[in-house]
Design a protein around this motif. Sequence first.
Motif, PDB file in Angstrom:
ATOM      1  N   ASP A   1       0.708  -1.364  -0.058  1.00 44.26           N
ATOM      2  CA  ASP A   1      -0.036   0.001   0.060  1.00 44.26           C
ATOM      3  C   ASP A   1       0.871   1.401   0.027  1.00 44.26           C
ATOM      4  OD1 ASP A   1      -2.351  -1.320   0.051  1.00 44.26           O
ATOM      5  OD2 ASP A   1      -2.596  -1.057   2.190  1.00 44.26           O
ATOM      6  N   ASN A   2       2.138   1.120   0.392  1.00 42.46           N
ATOM      7  CA  ASN A   2       3.054   2.334   0.425  1.00 42.46           C
ATOM      8  C   ASN A   2       4.372   1.887  -0.335  1.00 42.46           C
ATOM      9  OD1 ASN A   2       1.669   4.538   2.116  1.00 42.46           O
ATOM     10  ND2 ASN A   2       1.215   2.652   3.452  1.00 42.46           N
ATOM     11  N   VAL A   3       4.468   2.401  -1.552  1.00 41.43           N
ATOM     12  CA  VAL A   3       5.463   2.097  -2.291  1.00 41.43           C
ATOM     13  C   VAL A   3       6.210   3.252  -2.486  1.00 41.43           C
ATOM     14  CG1 VAL A   3       6.188   1.249  -4.741  1.00 41.43           C
ATOM     15  CG2 VAL A   3       4.413  -0.163  -3.470  1.00 41.43           C
ATOM     16  N   ALA A   4       7.515   3.426  -2.327  1.00 42.82           N
ATOM     17  CA  ALA A   4       8.429   4.521  -2.319  1.00 42.82           C
ATOM     18  C   ALA A   4       8.636   4.633  -3.864  1.00 42.82           C
ATOM     19  CB  ALA A   4       9.684   4.402  -1.563  1.00 42.82           C
ATOM     20  N   VAL A   5       9.093   3.583  -4.608  1.00 45.97           N
ATOM     21  CA  VAL A   5       9.299   3.525  -5.854  1.00 45.97           C
ATOM     22  C   VAL A   5       8.951   2.142  -6.526  1.00 45.97           C
ATOM     23  CG1 VAL A   5      11.186   3.847  -7.568  1.00 45.97           C
ATOM     24  CG2 VAL A   5      11.367   5.069  -5.560  1.00 45.97           C
ATOM     25  N   ARG A   6       8.339   2.104  -7.821  1.00 43.43           N
ATOM     26  CA  ARG A   6       8.344   1.102  -8.430  1.00 43.43           C
ATOM     27  C   ARG A   6       8.873   1.525 -10.015  1.00 43.43           C
ATOM     28  NH1 ARG A   6       2.995  -2.696  -9.096  1.00 43.43           N
ATOM     29  NH2 ARG A   6       4.091  -3.872  -7.290  1.00 43.43           N
ATOM     30  N   VAL A   7       9.531   0.542 -10.528  1.00 48.84           N
ATOM     31  CA  VAL A   7      10.235   0.645 -11.692  1.00 48.84           C
ATOM     32  C   VAL A   7       9.556  -0.485 -12.769  1.00 48.84           C
ATOM     33  CG1 VAL A   7      12.205   0.711 -13.155  1.00 48.84           C
ATOM     34  CG2 VAL A   7      12.374   1.540 -10.967  1.00 48.84           C
ATOM     35  N   SER A   8       8.979  -0.083 -13.454  1.00 46.56           N
ATOM     36  CA  SER A   8       8.112  -1.174 -14.336  1.00 46.56           C
ATOM     37  C   SER A   8       8.439  -0.993 -16.007  1.00 46.56           C
ATOM     38  CB  SER A   8       6.721  -1.285 -13.900  1.00 46.56           C
ATOM     39  OG  SER A   8       6.171  -2.096 -14.985  1.00 46.56           O
ATOM     40  N   PRO A   9       9.165  -1.777 -16.493  1.00 44.53           N
ATOM     41  CA  PRO A   9       9.285  -1.796 -17.845  1.00 44.53           C
ATOM     42  C   PRO A   9       8.313  -2.665 -18.524  1.00 44.53           C
ATOM     43  CG  PRO A   9      11.105  -3.066 -17.083  1.00 44.53           C
ATOM     44  CD  PRO A   9      10.304  -2.655 -15.901  1.00 44.53           C
ATOM     45  N   ARG A  10       7.296  -2.093 -19.487  1.00 45.25           N
ATOM     46  CA  ARG A  10       6.250  -2.965 -20.123  1.00 45.25           C
ATOM     47  C   ARG A  10       6.728  -3.139 -21.278  1.00 45.25           C
ATOM     48  NH1 ARG A  10       0.653  -0.145 -17.876  1.00 45.25           N
ATOM     49  NH2 ARG A  10       0.814  -1.072 -15.740  1.00 45.25           N
ATOM     50  N   PHE A  11       6.776  -4.533 -21.640  1.00 46.76           N
ATOM     51  CA  PHE A  11       7.182  -4.973 -23.054  1.00 46.76           C
ATOM     52  C   PHE A  11       5.916  -5.106 -23.982  1.00 46.76           C
ATOM     53  CE2 PHE A  11      10.460  -6.158 -20.199  1.00 46.76           C
ATOM     54  CZ  PHE A  11      11.441  -5.863 -20.577  1.00 46.76           C
ATOM     55  N   ASP A  12       5.088  -5.521 -23.315  1.00 49.28           N
ATOM     56  CA  ASP A  12       3.712  -5.417 -23.930  1.00 49.28           C
ATOM     57  C   ASP A  12       2.481  -5.742 -22.776  1.00 49.28           C
ATOM     58  OD1 ASP A  12       1.593  -5.595 -25.685  1.00 49.28           O
ATOM     59  OD2 ASP A  12       2.275  -7.341 -27.013  1.00 49.28           O
ATOM     60  N   PHE A  13       2.314  -4.766 -22.219  1.00 51.10           N
ATOM     61  CA  PHE A  13       1.188  -4.707 -21.230  1.00 51.10           C
ATOM     62  C   PHE A  13      -0.148  -3.664 -21.161  1.00 51.10           C
ATOM     63  CE2 PHE A  13       0.168  -4.532 -16.659  1.00 51.10           C
ATOM     64  CZ  PHE A  13      -0.373  -5.694 -16.484  1.00 51.10           C
ATOM     65  N   ASP A  14      -1.032  -4.039 -21.455  1.00 52.24           N
ATOM     66  CA  ASP A  14      -2.059  -3.041 -20.873  1.00 52.24           C
ATOM     67  C   ASP A  14      -1.989  -1.746 -21.821  1.00 52.24           C
ATOM     68  OD1 ASP A  14      -4.428  -2.226 -19.698  1.00 52.24           O
ATOM     69  OD2 ASP A  14      -3.374  -1.141 -17.843  1.00 52.24           O
ATOM     70  N   GLY A  15      -1.819  -2.219 -23.149  1.00 51.29           N
ATOM     71  CA  GLY A  15      -1.564  -1.268 -24.009  1.00 51.29           C
ATOM     72  C   GLY A  15      -0.160  -0.342 -24.237  1.00 51.29           C
TER      73      GLY A  15
END
Length: 263
Positions: free
Chosen positions: A168-182
């Motif tokens: 619920d408390n995320v300081a940082v999230r790094v997310s490369p999307r290769f093919d996700f949700d458009g």
Amino acid sequence: MGSHILYPLIFSCLLFYGLLFCASGFTSTRFVKDTQRKLICTSVLVPLTSSPVSYLECARKCQHQPDCTAFMFSPENSISPSATSDARSGTCLWCPADSIVNISYTPADPQLETWVNIQGYLMSPPTTGESMAIPGGLSVGRFVVFQGRVPEPAPRRSLLTLFVNDTDNVAVRVSPRFDFDGHVNRLLINSRIDSQWKTQVFPEGFFPFSPGQNFEIAVLATTGGFTVYIDGEFIKTVTRTAHMAGDVRYASIEDFEMFFVTA
Ligand SMILES: *[C@@H]1O[C@H](CO)[C@@H](O)[C@H](O)[C@H]1NC(C)=O
Ligand SMILES: *[C@@H]1O[C@H](CO)[C@@H](O)[C@H](O)[C@H]1NC(C)=O
């Protein structure tokens, strides 16, 4: 991107850490020479000791100095060739943790060594979905480095999350999307406060990840927020979660292969 130049150095450096720590078997604070990174301070660097000493003495001083998370060691010029590295004397400079604002990946003066006080290191790399404790928490003036590889074939997206105690408390999230949700080959960086996500989607064409390729992600906690680096390049500062510095105690990954984590 400096990734191709950086990797050989990083791995030999970590191997060195490994020997150092396996031999001692300690998990308490230690200083390691960081050959990749230099910390940038807003305040003037001041000497830790009044006369030249060995880096071991500098480390001892730093350890006893509140807010000292790292120091710079400049060996004296007149080193006898036979001097062992432990015996070299020189000048050590430091700045308080709350004035550390950035990481420089440009190898500047090879005569100026950066020694970083790490709380824990090479924690066993997490496997997908597992939380990993960050020793001591990510307090201001400290950084955590993740080295790994993007799986091949590419997953739909990968996640690296630094959080307080639950997601619920995320300081940082790094997310490369290769093919996700458009999103096809797009980088997302998000944060979450009391379950409210905020997401930055980076522009098309900026995507420093590819299947089967190694990467390094570093996150530094500063008084102004968390600064994020990918392969030695400054990406952004997440300011919204600045108040979480010191409380960020866990990391987790999904669909990344992680090799090493240093904090
Ligand atoms: C950190 O340094 C990089 C490279 O010099 C620079 O582009 C970036 O703006 C700096 N970030 C902060 C938060 O000062
Ligand atoms: C997580 O941390 C918050 C604030 O520090 C605290 O109020 C909450 O009880 C903690 N939750 C868990 C599950 O430990």
